[in-house]
Design a protein around this motif. Sequence first.
Motif, PDB file in Angstrom:
ATOM      1  N   LEU A 126     117.670  13.094 -86.176  1.00  0.00           N
ATOM      2  CA  LEU A 126     118.958  12.450 -86.378  1.00  0.00           C
ATOM      3  C   LEU A 126     118.922  11.218 -87.201  1.00  0.00           C
ATOM      4  O   LEU A 126     120.104  10.875 -87.655  1.00  0.00           O
ATOM      5  N   ALA A 127     117.660  10.910 -87.950  1.00  0.00           N
ATOM      6  CA  ALA A 127     117.856   9.915 -88.813  1.00  0.00           C
ATOM      7  C   ALA A 127     118.825   9.865 -90.050  1.00  0.00           C
ATOM      8  O   ALA A 127     119.118   8.884 -90.456  1.00  0.00           O
ATOM      9  N   LYS A 128     118.845  11.121 -90.386  1.00  0.00           N
ATOM     10  CA  LYS A 128     119.651  11.486 -91.710  1.00  0.00           C
ATOM     11  C   LYS A 128     121.196  11.406 -91.440  1.00  0.00           C
ATOM     12  O   LYS A 128     122.053  11.357 -92.457  1.00  0.00           O
ATOM     13  N   SER A 129     121.572  11.354 -90.281  1.00  0.00           N
ATOM     14  CA  SER A 129     122.965  11.618 -89.657  1.00  0.00           C
ATOM     15  C   SER A 129     123.496  10.202 -90.048  1.00  0.00           C
ATOM     16  O   SER A 129     123.105   9.084 -89.881  1.00  0.00           O
ATOM     17  N   THR A 130     124.877  10.359 -90.895  1.00  0.00           N
ATOM     18  CA  THR A 130     125.717   9.231 -91.188  1.00  0.00           C
ATOM     19  C   THR A 130     126.995   9.131 -90.794  1.00  0.00           C
ATOM     20  O   THR A 130     127.849   8.433 -91.404  1.00  0.00           O
ATOM     21  N   ILE A 131     127.477   9.799 -89.877  1.00  0.00           N
ATOM     22  CA  ILE A 131     128.660   9.815 -89.410  1.00  0.00           C
ATOM     23  C   ILE A 131     128.476  10.098 -87.639  1.00  0.00           C
ATOM     24  O   ILE A 131     127.869  11.282 -87.160  1.00  0.00           O
ATOM     25  N   GLY A 132     129.439   9.384 -86.829  1.00  0.00           N
ATOM     26  CA  GLY A 132     129.313   9.687 -85.671  1.00  0.00           C
ATOM     27  C   GLY A 132     130.290   9.056 -84.510  1.00  0.00           C
ATOM     28  O   GLY A 132     131.013   7.864 -85.084  1.00  0.00           O
ATOM     29  N   ILE A 133     130.578   9.421 -83.646  1.00  0.00           N
ATOM     30  CA  ILE A 133     131.255   8.686 -82.735  1.00  0.00           C
ATOM     31  C   ILE A 133     130.550   8.336 -81.222  1.00  0.00           C
ATOM     32  O   ILE A 133     129.489   9.117 -80.865  1.00  0.00           O
ATOM     33  N   GLY A 134     130.870   7.337 -80.420  1.00  0.00           N
ATOM     34  CA  GLY A 134     130.229   7.072 -79.215  1.00  0.00           C
ATOM     35  C   GLY A 134     131.233   6.439 -78.194  1.00  0.00           C
ATOM     36  O   GLY A 134     132.338   5.950 -78.421  1.00  0.00           O
ATOM     37  N   HIS A 135     130.678   6.478 -76.814  1.00  0.00           N
ATOM     38  CA  HIS A 135     131.559   6.149 -75.761  1.00  0.00           C
ATOM     39  C   HIS A 135     130.771   5.705 -74.573  1.00  0.00           C
ATOM     40  O   HIS A 135     129.561   6.097 -74.364  1.00  0.00           O
ATOM     41  N   ILE A 136     131.348   4.499 -73.965  1.00  0.00           N
ATOM     42  CA  ILE A 136     130.838   4.136 -72.636  1.00  0.00           C
ATOM     43  C   ILE A 136     132.145   4.568 -71.624  1.00  0.00           C
ATOM     44  O   ILE A 136     133.105   3.768 -72.123  1.00  0.00           O
ATOM     45  N   ARG A 137     131.858   5.087 -70.762  1.00  0.00           N
ATOM     46  CA  ARG A 137     132.975   5.677 -69.924  1.00  0.00           C
ATOM     47  C   ARG A 137     133.166   4.716 -68.552  1.00  0.00           C
ATOM     48  O   ARG A 137     132.065   4.268 -67.923  1.00  0.00           O
ATOM     49  N   TRP A 138     134.336   4.585 -68.522  1.00  0.00           N
ATOM     50  CA  TRP A 138     134.726   4.008 -66.750  1.00  0.00           C
ATOM     51  C   TRP A 138     135.637   5.302 -66.287  1.00  0.00           C
ATOM     52  O   TRP A 138     136.538   5.374 -66.586  1.00  0.00           O
ATOM     53  N   ALA A 139     135.112   5.808 -65.326  1.00  0.00           N
ATOM     54  CA  ALA A 139     135.570   7.309 -64.950  1.00  0.00           C
ATOM     55  C   ALA A 139     136.961   6.868 -64.358  1.00  0.00           C
ATOM     56  O   ALA A 139     137.099   5.989 -63.363  1.00  0.00           O
ATOM     57  N   THR A 140     137.881   7.543 -64.781  1.00  0.00           N
ATOM     58  CA  THR A 140     139.271   7.492 -64.134  1.00  0.00           C
ATOM     59  C   THR A 140     139.558   9.091 -63.471  1.00  0.00           C
ATOM     60  O   THR A 140     140.283   9.131 -62.616  1.00  0.00           O
ATOM     61  N   HIS A 141     139.157  10.114 -64.256  1.00  0.00           N
ATOM     62  CA  HIS A 141     139.385  11.291 -63.786  1.00  0.00           C
ATOM     63  C   HIS A 141     138.325  12.249 -63.777  1.00  0.00           C
ATOM     64  O   HIS A 141     137.552  12.554 -64.837  1.00  0.00           O
ATOM     65  N   GLY A 142     137.559  12.414 -62.669  1.00  0.00           N
ATOM     66  CA  GLY A 142     136.129  13.089 -62.476  1.00  0.00           C
ATOM     67  C   GLY A 142     135.014  12.262 -62.340  1.00  0.00           C
ATOM     68  O   GLY A 142     135.185  10.828 -62.922  1.00  0.00           O
ATOM     69  N   ALA A 143     134.216  12.570 -61.437  1.00  0.00           N
ATOM     70  CA  ALA A 143     132.881  11.784 -61.213  1.00  0.00           C
ATOM     71  C   ALA A 143     132.298  11.333 -62.452  1.00  0.00           C
ATOM     72  O   ALA A 143     132.318  11.879 -63.453  1.00  0.00           O
ATOM     73  N   PRO A 144     131.593  10.105 -62.490  1.00  0.00           N
ATOM     74  CA  PRO A 144     130.683   9.626 -63.479  1.00  0.00           C
ATOM     75  C   PRO A 144     129.394  10.330 -63.742  1.00  0.00           C
ATOM     76  O   PRO A 144     128.364   9.912 -63.474  1.00  0.00           O
ATOM     77  N   THR A 145     129.413  11.807 -63.830  1.00  0.00           N
ATOM     78  CA  THR A 145     128.328  12.597 -64.374  1.00  0.00           C
ATOM     79  C   THR A 145     128.009  12.982 -65.659  1.00  0.00           C
ATOM     80  O   THR A 145     129.058  12.680 -66.604  1.00  0.00           O
ATOM     81  N   VAL A 146     127.101  13.478 -66.131  1.00  0.00           N
ATOM     82  CA  VAL A 146     126.960  13.835 -67.394  1.00  0.00           C
ATOM     83  C   VAL A 146     127.877  14.681 -67.882  1.00  0.00           C
ATOM     84  O   VAL A 146     128.615  14.633 -69.125  1.00  0.00           O
ATOM     85  N   ILE A 147     128.498  15.799 -67.300  1.00  0.00           N
ATOM     86  CA  ILE A 147     129.227  16.882 -67.636  1.00  0.00           C
ATOM     87  C   ILE A 147     130.618  15.928 -68.114  1.00  0.00           C
ATOM     88  O   ILE A 147     131.434  16.241 -68.878  1.00  0.00           O
ATOM     89  N   ASN A 148     131.157  15.150 -67.237  1.00  0.00           N
ATOM     90  CA  ASN A 148     132.197  14.324 -67.428  1.00  0.00           C
ATOM     91  C   ASN A 148     132.343  13.297 -68.569  1.00  0.00           C
ATOM     92  O   ASN A 148     133.085  12.412 -68.926  1.00  0.00           O
ATOM     93  N   ALA A 149     131.047  12.844 -68.786  1.00  0.00           N
ATOM     94  CA  ALA A 149     130.767  11.766 -69.837  1.00  0.00           C
ATOM     95  C   ALA A 149     131.338  12.107 -71.077  1.00  0.00           C
ATOM     96  O   ALA A 149     131.341  13.262 -71.489  1.00  0.00           O
ATOM     97  N   HIS A 150     131.826  11.145 -72.131  1.00  0.00           N
ATOM     98  CA  HIS A 150     132.103  11.645 -73.358  1.00  0.00           C
ATOM     99  C   HIS A 150     131.077  11.803 -74.208  1.00  0.00           C
ATOM    100  O   HIS A 150     130.103  10.931 -74.034  1.00  0.00           O
ATOM    101  N   PRO A 151     131.278  12.104 -75.627  1.00  0.00           N
ATOM    102  CA  PRO A 151     132.322  12.974 -76.136  1.00  0.00           C
ATOM    103  C   PRO A 151     132.513  14.285 -75.436  1.00  0.00           C
ATOM    104  O   PRO A 151     131.501  14.930 -74.849  1.00  0.00           O
ATOM    105  N   HIS A 152     133.826  14.852 -75.617  1.00  0.00           N
ATOM    106  CA  HIS A 152     134.200  15.976 -75.121  1.00  0.00           C
ATOM    107  C   HIS A 152     134.463  16.842 -76.288  1.00  0.00           C
ATOM    108  O   HIS A 152     134.540  16.425 -77.349  1.00  0.00           O
ATOM    109  N   THR A 153     134.301  18.195 -75.885  1.00  0.00           N
ATOM    110  CA  THR A 153     134.262  19.165 -77.170  1.00  0.00           C
ATOM    111  C   THR A 153     135.561  20.332 -76.849  1.00  0.00           C
ATOM    112  O   THR A 153     135.794  20.521 -75.599  1.00  0.00           O
TER     113      THR A 153
END
Length: 242
Positions: free
Chosen positions: A65-92
């Motif tokens: 990933l060292a060459k990557s120069t574009i991206g998005i990130g998130h820390i989630r406070w769950a409102t819809h759905g439990a705090p699981t990996v599947i519900n964590a962002h980013p979504h696709t």
Amino acid sequence: MCGIVGYVGRKPVLDILLDGLEQLEYRGYDSSGIAVKCSDEIKVYKAEGKLSNLREELAPHAYELAKSTIGIGHIRWATHGAPTVINAHPHTCNCGRLVIVHNGIIENFKEIKKELEAKGCVFKSQTDTEAVAHLIADIYGQVKDLTKAVRLATDKIQGAYALCIMHNDEKDKLVVTKRNAPLVIGIGEGEFYVASDVPAIIKHTKRAIYLTDNQIATLTPDTIKLENEKGDEINPKVEILP
Ligand code: GLU
């Protein structure tokens, strides 16, 4: 509350995203995730719990990933759905070519989800956010312009949001927008930073634009295009951070 970050420029994105998220930890969160573009492919990594869990998840991939120069990130406070990996962002979307991070609540996500499921979208999470990912991707399929797709999609959604979106077919481009949730854009030299709050960008730049509700910004390493909700271009008001 949660937090979002984004970066498009020429520097390695991984640490910029992780350090930015760390600066937003005070907002509270239960899981985290990032998406980065790497050799023309978008890769998504997520973890439950502390940001250190995401760092561990990413450690074996640091080299690729060292060459990557574009991206998005998130820390989630769950409102819809439990705090699981599947519900964590980013979504696709279905095909994984569009990724999105979201801070806020989409009030009419059930109606949107129903419409999109009828069109064949397959939902993986219990979040309200995923409906927005599929909606923008569905519109993008028709208009082939990410900014326009975001504008048309946000016309349909109700609620509060700060959104940062990336699409595999749109080279070096982030699209960001907000309504009733904070979002600031930091301006660097040949780069832009996106964050829910200033602490995530202040280390990198003191020049910033605070998005106002319903504005949409399209960012590439060297350009920013700011539009109002009708799609008219407007001049960004640049502020110097204290
Ligand atoms: N409503 C979204 C979710 O539950 C976003 C929550 C947040 O702002 O962290 O995933």
